[in-house]
Design a protein around this motif. Structure first.
Motif: not given
Length: 377
Positions: A36-43, A215-217, A250-252
């Motif tokens: 959901a954090q990758v798609k901020p245009e959605w609620t 790498t993981r980040s 990656v962060d989320a």
């Protein structure tokens, strides 16, 4: 004897959602709360199915508002995560529909993670070679899933409408994927299943000294990936996503699980030649994004980095390495054919899913939304 108590759908916390996913062997990464954090245009909303006080299913719902109207399309990409092997799908979907309608949804779109048909790599290869074969649908499958057929039949009976990803709402996920089965196989087994060209290219990369790192980040590798990705987009004529999109991804996903996502880079004598993004949920791993340079293509960095992702998938006990979407076309004139041939070389299988399905809850508003999206696209 299984309980006959009715299922109840409610909003669940992120912690409950993640905990349930950890209890499953696999689920789509598009159904993780982090997505959901990758798609901020959605609620977003996380929902869960309860029976006798026990959580038995979950879903990530992404809500898209209709312009100027406080009504939403509720979208569950490659979900929900429920028991699809049931003779009473309505017991699961009806309370979900009631819950989402009460929350303001005018329609629901789901993507059942249910396979309907499979084809071997050899079948796909033979279909490409046959001028009379234009589509996977012209090739008899090696498997027709009874569960998939039952799901499709029940969805139709319950009033759900199948969608075409080529038109209308632009959020559609691929119905056809290419996957490499890994369960019970060794590295030697997977190598032996590849075509001769793939094995040759993997050896060529190793002999040339191509080095693959993970790498993981790490922003440096992600920035390197993005530079190569933009170059790939220019070469292959598609619009690239911004670096901020991948940083958020990656962060989320890393925050949700430290081994959910990895960035791979392949270098030859210090030069970046290929880079990819790998995602894992339980026993399912995905090749999510990839990029390569035309410079030093002869050292076969793309094959090297794919092989390392497969090896790492085996190492973590994955059942499936998923190369994601392909089209159903086998036409030699189709511009997507090269991508299909690259994936077919892994020796995996083409997989058809049940596709995406809509349930209009308010037919007038749903029709207006459909017209709006078609005019946009």
């Amino acid at each position: 004897m299984p309980s006959t108590s009715p299922l109840r759908v409610r909003t669940v916390s992120t912690e409950e959602h993640v905990s349930f996913l950890k209890s499953r062997r696999s689920a789509s990464f598009l159904q993780t709360p982090a997505w959901a954090q990758v798609k901020p245009e959605w609620t977003p909303e996380s929902i869960g199915w309860e029976r006798d006080g026990t959580l038995v299913g979950v879903a990530l719902v992404l809500n898209r508002q209709l312009p100027k109207v406080a009504r939403y399309l509720a979208y569950l990409p490659e979900g929900p995560v429920i028991d699809w092997d049931t003779d009473d799908l309505g017991a699961w979907l009806d309370p979900m529909a009631a819950h989402l309608k009460a929350r303001g949804a005018f329609g629901i779109r789901i993507g059942p993670p249910v396979v309907t048909r499979r084809w071997t790599a050899q079948q796909v290869k033979d279909g490409i070679a046959d001028d009379a074969t234009r589509s996977l649908l012209d090739v008899p499958p090696t498997e027709r899933s009874t569960t998939g057929a039952r799901v499709v039949s029940q969805l139709r009976a319950l009033g759900w409408v199948p969608q075409s990803v080529s038109g209308g709402f632009a959020a559609g996920q691929p119905q056809y994927n290419f996957q490499v089965p890994l369960a019970g196989r060794t590295e030697d087994d997977v190598l032996a299943g590849m075509n001769q060209q793939w094995r040759r290219n993997i050896k060529k990369a190793a002999k040339a000294g191509v080095e693959v790192t993970t790498t993981r980040s790490g922003s440096d590798d992600l920035e390197a990936f993005h530079r190569l990705y933009v170059e790939t987009a220019e070469r292959d004529h598609f619009t690239p996503r911004p670096l901020s999109y991948f940083r958020t991804m990656v962060d989320a996903l890393s925050a949700e699980d430290p081994d959910r996502i990895r960035v791979y880079t392949a270098r030859h004598e210090g030069d970046l030649v290929a880079s990819t993004i790998w995602i894992r949920v339980g026993t399912h791993t995905w090749y999510s994004y990839g990029a390569s340079t035309t410079h030093k293509r002869e050292v076969r960095g793309s094959n090297a980095v794919q092989w390392q992702m497969m090896r790492d998938s085996l190492a973590v006990g994955a059942d499936v390495y998923d190369l994601r979407g392909i089209t159903d076309t086998l036409d030699s004139d189709d511009p997507h054919l090269g991508l299909i041939q690259f994936k077919v070389g892994t020796g995996g299988e083409a997989v058809e899913y049940a596709g995406e399905w809509d349930l209009p809850l308010n037919r007038l508003v749903y029709k207006a939304f459909d017209v709006y999206m078609r005019r946009r696209g």
